[in-house]
Design an enzyme around this catalytic site. Sequence first.
Site, PDB file in Angstrom:
ATOM      1  N   HIS A 280      -9.441 -11.003  -6.166  1.00  0.00           N
ATOM      2  CA  HIS A 280      -8.928 -11.719  -4.989  1.00  0.00           C
ATOM      3  C   HIS A 280     -10.071 -11.989  -4.032  1.00  0.00           C
ATOM      4  O   HIS A 280     -10.809 -11.077  -3.671  1.00  0.00           O
ATOM      5  CB  HIS A 280      -7.858 -10.882  -4.275  1.00  0.00           C
ATOM      6  CG  HIS A 280      -6.521 -10.974  -4.945  1.00  0.00           C
ATOM      7  ND1 HIS A 280      -5.342 -10.724  -4.290  1.00  0.00           N
ATOM      8  CD2 HIS A 280      -6.185 -11.292  -6.210  1.00  0.00           C
ATOM      9  CE1 HIS A 280      -4.326 -10.894  -5.128  1.00  0.00           C
ATOM     10  NE2 HIS A 280      -4.815 -11.230  -6.298  1.00  0.00           N
TER      11      HIS A 280
ATOM     12  N   TYR B  14       0.002 -10.033   4.502  1.00  0.00           N
ATOM     13  CA  TYR B  14       0.279  -8.996   5.509  1.00  0.00           C
ATOM     14  C   TYR B  14       0.989  -9.704   6.654  1.00  0.00           C
ATOM     15  O   TYR B  14       0.436 -10.655   7.224  1.00  0.00           O
ATOM     16  CB  TYR B  14      -1.016  -8.396   6.041  1.00  0.00           C
ATOM     17  CG  TYR B  14      -1.783  -7.534   5.044  1.00  0.00           C
ATOM     18  CD1 TYR B  14      -1.589  -6.151   4.998  1.00  0.00           C
ATOM     19  CD2 TYR B  14      -2.729  -8.087   4.177  1.00  0.00           C
ATOM     20  CE1 TYR B  14      -2.307  -5.355   4.107  1.00  0.00           C
ATOM     21  CE2 TYR B  14      -3.452  -7.286   3.290  1.00  0.00           C
ATOM     22  CZ  TYR B  14      -3.233  -5.929   3.264  1.00  0.00           C
ATOM     23  OH  TYR B  14      -3.941  -5.137   2.380  1.00  0.00           O
TER      24      TYR B  14
ATOM     25  N   PRO C 218      -1.784   3.259   4.990  1.00  0.00           N
ATOM     26  CA  PRO C 218      -2.043   2.390   3.840  1.00  0.00           C
ATOM     27  C   PRO C 218      -2.441   0.950   4.179  1.00  0.00           C
ATOM     28  O   PRO C 218      -2.873   0.213   3.292  1.00  0.00           O
ATOM     29  CB  PRO C 218      -0.711   2.407   3.079  1.00  0.00           C
ATOM     30  CG  PRO C 218       0.315   2.782   4.086  1.00  0.00           C
ATOM     31  CD  PRO C 218      -0.376   3.661   5.076  1.00  0.00           C
TER      32      PRO C 218
ATOM     33  N   LYS D 165      -7.128   1.623   1.918  1.00  0.00           N
ATOM     34  CA  LYS D 165      -8.437   2.293   1.891  1.00  0.00           C
ATOM     35  C   LYS D 165      -8.408   3.706   1.306  1.00  0.00           C
ATOM     36  O   LYS D 165      -9.471   4.325   1.148  1.00  0.00           O
ATOM     37  CB  LYS D 165      -9.031   2.348   3.306  1.00  0.00           C
ATOM     38  CG  LYS D 165      -9.404   0.984   3.851  1.00  0.00           C
ATOM     39  CD  LYS D 165     -10.437   0.311   2.967  1.00  0.00           C
ATOM     40  CE  LYS D 165     -10.858  -1.049   3.440  1.00  0.00           C
ATOM     41  NZ  LYS D 165     -11.409  -1.877   2.344  1.00  0.00           N
TER      42      LYS D 165
ATOM     43  N   TYR E 191     -12.695  -5.202   4.625  1.00  0.00           N
ATOM     44  CA  TYR E 191     -11.686  -5.262   3.566  1.00  0.00           C
ATOM     45  C   TYR E 191     -12.327  -5.148   2.182  1.00  0.00           C
ATOM     46  O   TYR E 191     -11.826  -4.437   1.317  1.00  0.00           O
ATOM     47  CB  TYR E 191     -10.857  -6.554   3.681  1.00  0.00           C
ATOM     48  CG  TYR E 191      -9.537  -6.448   2.942  1.00  0.00           C
ATOM     49  CD1 TYR E 191      -8.367  -6.079   3.620  1.00  0.00           C
ATOM     50  CD2 TYR E 191      -9.456  -6.682   1.575  1.00  0.00           C
ATOM     51  CE1 TYR E 191      -7.165  -5.942   2.947  1.00  0.00           C
ATOM     52  CE2 TYR E 191      -8.249  -6.557   0.898  1.00  0.00           C
ATOM     53  CZ  TYR E 191      -7.111  -6.193   1.591  1.00  0.00           C
ATOM     54  OH  TYR E 191      -5.922  -6.054   0.920  1.00  0.00           O
TER      55      TYR E 191
END
Length: 389
Positions: free
Chosen positions: A72, A200, A292, A296, A384
């Site tokens: 991704h 998200y 969560p 990570k 990220y």
Amino acid sequence: MRTQVVIVGGGPSGLLLGQLLHLAGIDAVILERKSRDYVLGRIRAGVLERGLVDLMGQAGVDARMKTEGFVHDGTLIGYDGEMFRVDFAHHTDATVMVYGQTEVTRDLYDARDATGGDTRFEVDNVVIHDADTDAPFVTFDQGGESHHIDCDFVAGCDGFHGVSRKTIPDAVRTDFEKVYPFGWLGVLSETPPVNDELIYANSARGFALCSMRNAQLSRYYIQCDTADSPDNWTDDAFWDELRRRIPAEAAETLITGPSIEKSIAPLRSFVTEPMRWGRLFLCGDAAHIVPPTGAKGLNTAASDVHYLNQGLRQFYADGDSHGIDTYSQKALARVWKTQRFSWWFSNLMHHYPGQTDFDKKMQLAELAFLRDSPEAQAAMALNYVGLPY
Ligand code: APR
Ligand code: PHB
């Protein structure tokens, strides 16, 4: 019995460390409290940072991940009914790999079998002795018999509820903790993911996340009350609530089906310092927990394993203890930065009980800033895909 390193805990941290040490010719025995099937039945997050992807390669366990995992190079953030994209590949030179932690663990067990490594399942009463001396040993019970293993080092990879962290005396250890006033209700379903990248979503009804395991297996979450129970949620109620929280363009194309797993996870930030006491080293959830949001947990465990593997290799190769002496310092420096990111992303995306109108405006302003600022997106992307080790 004697080995070089006793690894307490056969989760991903312990298994990855065991495999990397094996490749350096360092012997380890892994002690796991549960059965192998139980460990492989746990559903956890599924986004691997570049550092963990590299470590899987170094450990020689990346073949299936490379064929079945999904690369991704961005993610979507939804709020106020709309979505924007953070492009990891544009802002960094890296991407992430979507591949379930369960699959990582399975690949590591298969590799351990192939090496003939000594792994003991369903052990009880693990006690770490004399970790502050040069001659530590570990005792445990298995199948009604007591066992004793002498070793050079102990790696405490036994998760948040393990014995390793508690072996470090209270006078030496400091715990830092923040418990969030909500949990995540997660559903796994054999349906195609709603989108080819994660979504998200911040909504007035609370956070939601659309994730996936593969083209026919989706993972969705909604923020819920800490006192809630999965039994209070029929599949239909879950899908209805998810649809209300994600932007309309995603809600309209969501394909639903029966859940094959439904569970609630609490959200917590936790760090213990130091991560080393004498010849005992803590790795992964034994030393720290992140909420969560941003996935990570496993990734931070992997960076600990990297530093410890390097330190132990250096020690066994030429007697140089610099790597193990600086382990706690190096691991914690990165742990705290990752804690900051997970805390920031959690604060940004959730609805907080008692949140004032001003607090809500601040969240929306921060989301708008992230949407409009390439610099803010670059900072998010950098975190990220994973900070360098
Ligand atoms: N003796 C032996 N084994 C133990 C003991 C004990 N006293 N206590 C716990 N264990 C085992 C658990 O059964 C578990 O299999 O240690 C293992 C720890 O595994 P995890 O909890 O998965 O922790 P870790 O390997 O550090 O993995 C990192 O990343 O996404 C996060 O929380 C998620 O598990 C994930 C973590
Ligand atoms: C998951 O797929 O389970 C997942 C993905 C991303 C997160 C958390 C969990 O931030």
